[in-house]
Design a protein around this motif. Structure first.
Motif, PDB file in Angstrom:
ATOM      1  N   ASP A 239     -27.163 -37.398   9.379  1.00 32.35           N
ATOM      2  CA  ASP A 239     -27.004 -38.848   9.584  1.00 32.35           C
ATOM      3  C   ASP A 239     -26.179 -39.529   8.488  1.00 32.35           C
ATOM      4  OD1 ASP A 239     -28.369 -38.804  11.959  1.00 32.35           O
ATOM      5  OD2 ASP A 239     -30.180 -39.770  11.223  1.00 32.35           O
ATOM      6  N   TYR A 240     -25.419 -38.765   7.736  1.00 30.56           N
ATOM      7  CA  TYR A 240     -24.617 -39.351   6.650  1.00 30.56           C
ATOM      8  C   TYR A 240     -23.728 -40.484   7.153  1.00 30.56           C
ATOM      9  CZ  TYR A 240     -21.327 -39.577   2.706  1.00 30.56           C
ATOM     10  OH  TYR A 240     -20.555 -40.011   1.656  1.00 30.56           O
ATOM     11  N   ASP A 241     -22.980 -40.230   8.214  1.00 24.99           N
ATOM     12  CA  ASP A 241     -22.035 -41.240   8.711  1.00 24.99           C
ATOM     13  C   ASP A 241     -22.757 -42.464   9.257  1.00 24.99           C
ATOM     14  OD1 ASP A 241     -19.777 -39.744   8.005  1.00 24.99           O
ATOM     15  OD2 ASP A 241     -19.831 -38.621   9.887  1.00 24.99           O
ATOM     16  N   LEU A 242     -23.919 -42.255   9.899  1.00 25.06           N
ATOM     17  CA  LEU A 242     -24.692 -43.380  10.421  1.00 25.06           C
ATOM     18  C   LEU A 242     -25.224 -44.249   9.283  1.00 25.06           C
ATOM     19  CD1 LEU A 242     -26.737 -41.644  13.277  1.00 25.06           C
ATOM     20  CD2 LEU A 242     -24.805 -43.214  13.532  1.00 25.06           C
ATOM     21  N   LYS A 246     -24.391 -48.212   8.466  1.00 24.74           N
ATOM     22  CA  LYS A 246     -25.473 -49.192   8.330  1.00 24.74           C
ATOM     23  C   LYS A 246     -25.389 -49.920   6.985  1.00 24.74           C
ATOM     24  CE  LYS A 246     -28.200 -50.340  10.627  1.00 24.74           C
ATOM     25  NZ  LYS A 246     -28.272 -51.590  11.454  1.00 24.74           N
ATOM     26  N   LEU A 247     -25.079 -49.195   5.923  1.00 23.60           N
ATOM     27  CA  LEU A 247     -24.947 -49.831   4.611  1.00 23.60           C
ATOM     28  C   LEU A 247     -23.812 -50.857   4.606  1.00 23.60           C
ATOM     29  CD1 LEU A 247     -25.499 -46.831   2.162  1.00 23.60           C
ATOM     30  CD2 LEU A 247     -27.058 -48.737   2.592  1.00 23.60           C
ATOM     31  N   LYS A 248     -22.712 -50.523   5.245  1.00 21.97           N
ATOM     32  CA  LYS A 248     -21.606 -51.480   5.357  1.00 21.97           C
ATOM     33  C   LYS A 248     -22.051 -52.731   6.113  1.00 21.97           C
ATOM     34  CE  LYS A 248     -17.724 -48.195   5.572  1.00 21.97           C
ATOM     35  NZ  LYS A 248     -16.649 -47.723   6.463  1.00 21.97           N
ATOM     36  N   GLU A 249     -22.816 -52.509   7.175  1.00 22.27           N
ATOM     37  CA  GLU A 249     -23.328 -53.606   7.999  1.00 22.27           C
ATOM     38  C   GLU A 249     -24.202 -54.542   7.167  1.00 22.27           C
ATOM     39  OE1 GLU A 249     -26.009 -53.270  11.743  1.00 22.27           O
ATOM     40  OE2 GLU A 249     -24.352 -51.852  12.015  1.00 22.27           O
TER      41      GLU A 249
END
Length: 268
Positions: A239-242, A246-249
């Motif tokens: 889930d690294y990319d997810l 989410k952190l960017k969001e």
């Protein structure tokens, strides 16, 4: 730049595969940095291996370090292998643990609270029969321990800081100001927290910590890092990319990892 700082292997007794298997999995998944961070022995015990199936014996600790350092050289042209460790936090034994870590060139140490009131946080049924007041007290005790771990100066990273919800999802709805206060303390201490994706393997079915906690962490200037907490090689980088999206969001601009106990900042 893609990294995972939290992985285990068969020395701890409850993970599968050798260190080399996790490094190979990281390379296959396109990681540039892989941290090896198995559970520390119980240094406070007089026995060499008091809890088989939970952590490595004390007699294996030096072998663990030497194996990681050896593999770091073997794979140096393919991936950056970091020497880490996941340490239980027992406030009464902080100096004992510190003295055991000091002789070795750890890139980072993850501090994790696994016991509250001498009961494992993942013990199913530990919440049964507790009153609302007792549940609040238990949660506050958990976060008091996390605060103390942040202040100890022993750790660069704090592990899975709301993991008590693992087998008790209602944990997140127990209302207390302790969470907010703890995040403030972590920010002041300059310690990072990990987004740990192993919660998906438990009843709660999500990451540690919650999105709400990450929003408050951002407010208090807390650094974040990524750890799969993989106990099988296939979960490396899970889930690294997810997590990154989410952190960017949420509003984060960067995350970090540690090498030679120095912070490495990676733009999101």
């Amino acid at each position: 730049m893609k990294f995972d700082i939290h992985t285990h292997h068969d020395r701890c007794g409850h993970a599968q595969g050798k260190i080399r298997d996790y490094i190979e999995a990281a390379i296959e998944k396109g990681l540039t940095v892989i941290g090896i961070s198995d559970h520390t022995p119980y240094f406070s015990s007089e026995e060499d291996h008091p809890l088989p199936g939970i952590a490595m014996p004390k007699s294996e600790f030096k072998n663990y370090v030497n194996e990681v350092l050896h593999l770091k050289e073997v794979y140096s042209e393919k991936i950056d292998v970091l020497l880490g460790i996941e340490s239980d936090f027992f406030p009464e034994y902080v100096e004992n643990y510190r003295s055991c870590f000091e002789p070795y060139p750890f890139d980072y140490i993850i501090g994790s609270v696994h016991h509250v009131d001498e009961i494992n946080i993942f013990k199913k049924g530990r919440w049964e029969g507790l009153t609302d007041k007792e549940k609040i007290r238990t949660k506050e005790t958990y976060y008091q321990l996390i605060e103390r771990s942040a202040r100890s100066g022993l750790f660069q990273i704090l592990g899975h800081i709301d993991a008590m919800k693992g087998y008790y999802p209602a944990f997140s709805s127990i209302q207390t100001e302790a969470v907010e206060h703890t995040l403030k303390v972590i920010g002041q201490a300059g310690v990072a927290i990990e987004i740990n994706t192993s919660g998906k393997m438990k009843d709660v079915g999500g990451w540690y910590p919650s999105n709400e906690m990450l929003e408050r962490a951002l407010y208090y200037g807390v650094d974040v890092t990524f750890g799969s907490d993989a106990h099988i090689p296939d979960r490396v980088g899970d889930d690294y990319d997810l997590v990154k999206e989410k952190l960017k969001e949420i509003g984060f601009k960067e995350w970090v990892y540690f090498k030679e106990k120095k912070k490495v900042v990676v733009p999101l």
